[in-house]
Design an enzyme around this catalytic site. Structure first.
Site, PDB file in Angstrom:
ATOM      1  N   ASP A 182       0.668  -1.172  -0.037  1.00  0.00           N
ATOM      2  CA  ASP A 182      -0.033  -0.150  -0.042  1.00  0.00           C
ATOM      3  C   ASP A 182       0.819   1.226  -0.064  1.00  0.00           C
ATOM      4  O   ASP A 182       0.278   2.231  -0.140  1.00  0.00           O
ATOM      5  CB  ASP A 182      -0.737   0.029   1.174  1.00  0.00           C
ATOM      6  N   LYS A 209      -0.592  -5.231   4.121  1.00  0.00           N
ATOM      7  CA  LYS A 209      -1.703  -5.935   4.950  1.00  0.00           C
ATOM      8  C   LYS A 209      -0.939  -6.456   6.125  1.00  0.00           C
ATOM      9  O   LYS A 209       0.123  -7.206   6.204  1.00  0.00           O
ATOM     10  CB  LYS A 209      -2.451  -6.900   4.351  1.00  0.00           C
TER      11      LYS A 209
HETATM   12  O1  MRU Z   1      -7.038  -3.526   3.590  1.00  0.00           O
HETATM   13  P1  MRU Z   1      -6.954  -3.891   1.914  1.00  0.00           P
HETATM   14  O2  MRU Z   1      -7.971  -4.967   1.557  1.00  0.00           O
HETATM   15  O3  MRU Z   1      -7.460  -2.592   1.053  1.00  0.00           O
HETATM   16  O4  MRU Z   1      -5.550  -4.130   1.922  1.00  0.00           O
HETATM   17  C1  MRU Z   1      -5.115  -4.681   0.725  1.00  0.00           C
HETATM   18  C2  MRU Z   1      -3.543  -4.984   0.631  1.00  0.00           C
HETATM   19  O5  MRU Z   1      -2.841  -4.886   1.662  1.00  0.00           O
HETATM   20  C3  MRU Z   1      -2.980  -5.320  -0.734  1.00  0.00           C
HETATM   21  O6  MRU Z   1      -1.949  -6.317  -0.659  1.00  0.00           O
HETATM   22  C4  MRU Z   1      -2.385  -3.918  -1.227  1.00  0.00           C
HETATM   23  O7  MRU Z   1      -3.407  -2.901  -1.226  1.00  0.00           O
HETATM   24  C5  MRU Z   1      -1.481  -4.165  -2.546  1.00  0.00           C
HETATM   25  S1  MRU Z   1      -2.944  -4.349  -3.559  1.00  0.00           S
HETATM   26  C6  MRU Z   1      -2.350  -4.539  -5.178  1.00  0.00           C
END
Ligand code: MRU
Length: 365
Positions: A243, A254
């Site tokens: 992110d 995550k």
């Molecule tokens: O909380 P989320 O479901 O939005 O988290 C998503 C992630 O952690 C993904 O691994 C990250 O956004 C990379 S997406 C290509």
């Protein structure tokens, strides 16, 4: 990607030419439903409530949120209010700010009458670019899979991933899953260990859904199983999305990603992170100190939603009543634990020099 033979992106403009629809990810894997978003407020709620999620898709949705705000009122005040509201929806994914900045830069110099058309054009480009970027990430990552497959002829390449960094997290293809799709489509024998990804289970509900629909062999595992599998030689590589990645290669992803990287390091398993350039935060070096970590409701930890054998969707409590629960959405994996970053421009060490080699235009700030 296709659902029951029908090609889908995760977000698209409707026939009315102004509202957008998205796949409601809170309903997956049990129901495939789409949801129409008709205002900036709708877009903000969809991001906050994780109807849409995943760093690139959050950015694309916010971009269309800004379009819809301008359609109602194309003034500077409306632009600024919508920017502020959408930017506040989720704090960790830098793609959100990147997309809103790109939108604002495209429309701010224009007079109010020209803003709406320019905004929709820019949002569409953000989506089209994301698809192409993810496809390229897939091509670069494919080479890593190909090399591993060649090093163990006739044997399965076992890859572990965390959360969902597939096409549902982007506009199409995905980041971490793009190389997996390409390896599978090229006939490499790939099998994916899918971390369930508590508390919201993006792995069990979204990654497994995607891989299953595409026919990629996979197995869902509890989040704490990865270390055991690595100790027993059952993981050839890990690959995750991110992110926000700092200029020196620290990676926010995550919650739980860091523990997988530690286990990978301890067991000599390569740990790759796939990302588009829109995820790099060039203003930060130290990710642990500098990346804001989203904290979500304790309810997501103390309760779970699922489908009963009778087909009913129910939410149940799973913890001791009265106990507090903490819900940190992301953690930061230090660059030293990352084998390499896979971007749309190629594969590079997770270092400032490595990133600057791929993005020399950032050298002067
Ligand atoms: O909380 P989320 O479901 O939005 O988290 C998503 C992630 O952690 C993904 O691994 C990250 O956004 C990379 S997406 C290509």
């Amino acid at each position: 990607m296709k659902i029951d033979g029908v090609p889908y992106r995760t977000i698209w403009v409707n026939d009315d030419q102004w509202s957008v629809s998205v796949i409601d990810q809170t309903k997956l894997p049990h129901e495939f439903q789409t949801l129409r978003l008709a205002s900036a407020d709708d877009a903000a709620c969809a991001i906050k409530d994780m109807v849409v999620r995943g760093a690139p898709l959050i950015g694309a949705t916010a971009a269309y949120g800004l379009c819809m705000a301008l359609r109602e009122d194309a003034s500077d005040a409306s632009l600024d209010d919508a920017y502020t509201m959408l930017a506040a929806t989720r704090p960790t994914a830098i793609n959100l700010k990147w997309a809103l900045d790109a939108m604002r830069n495209a429309v701010k110099p224009l007079g109010p009458n020209a803003r709406v058309a320019a905004a929709y054009e820019r949002a569409a480009k953000i989506c089209d670019d994301d698809v192409e970027i993810c496809r390229r990430i897939g091509e670069h990552g494919f080479k890593i899979f190909d090399a591993i497959a060649k090093s163990k002829p006739g044997k399965t390449v076992n890859v572990l991933t965390h959360c969902n960094a597939g096409w549902l997290a982007c506009v199409d293809w995905g980041t971490a899953l793009a190389p997996i799709y390409m390896a599978h489509d090229a006939g490499l024998p790939v099998h994916v260990w899918v971390d369930e990804t508590r508390p919201r289970n993006q792995g069990a509900s979204l990654t497994a859904f995607e891989l299953g629909r595409h026919g990629v062999p996979h197995t869902i595992i509890p989040d704490n199983a990865g270390g055991h599998l690595m100790q027993h030689g059952q993981v050839d590589l890990c690959i995750v999305g991110t992110d926000r990645t700092t200029a020196s290669g620290d990676v926010a992803n995550k919650i739980g990603t860091y523990l997988k990287a530690l286990a990978a390091h301890d067991n000599g398993v390569p740990f790759y992170v796939a990302l588009p350039y829109t995820t790099i935060d060039w203003t930060l070096d130290d990710g642990v100190a500098g990346i804001p970590i989203e904290q979500r409701s304790a309810f997501e930890v103390t309760h779970m939603t699922g489908r009963t054998d009778a087909g009913e969707i129910v939410t149940v409590g799973i913890s001791a009543p009265g106990s507090a629960a903490a819900n940190y959405g992301f953690d930061v994996t230090p660059a030293r634990l990352v084998t390499a970053l896979i971007t749309e421009r190629g594969v590079t060490p997770a270092t400032r020099d490595g990133l600057l080699t791929l993005y020399p235009e950032q050298k002067n700030g």
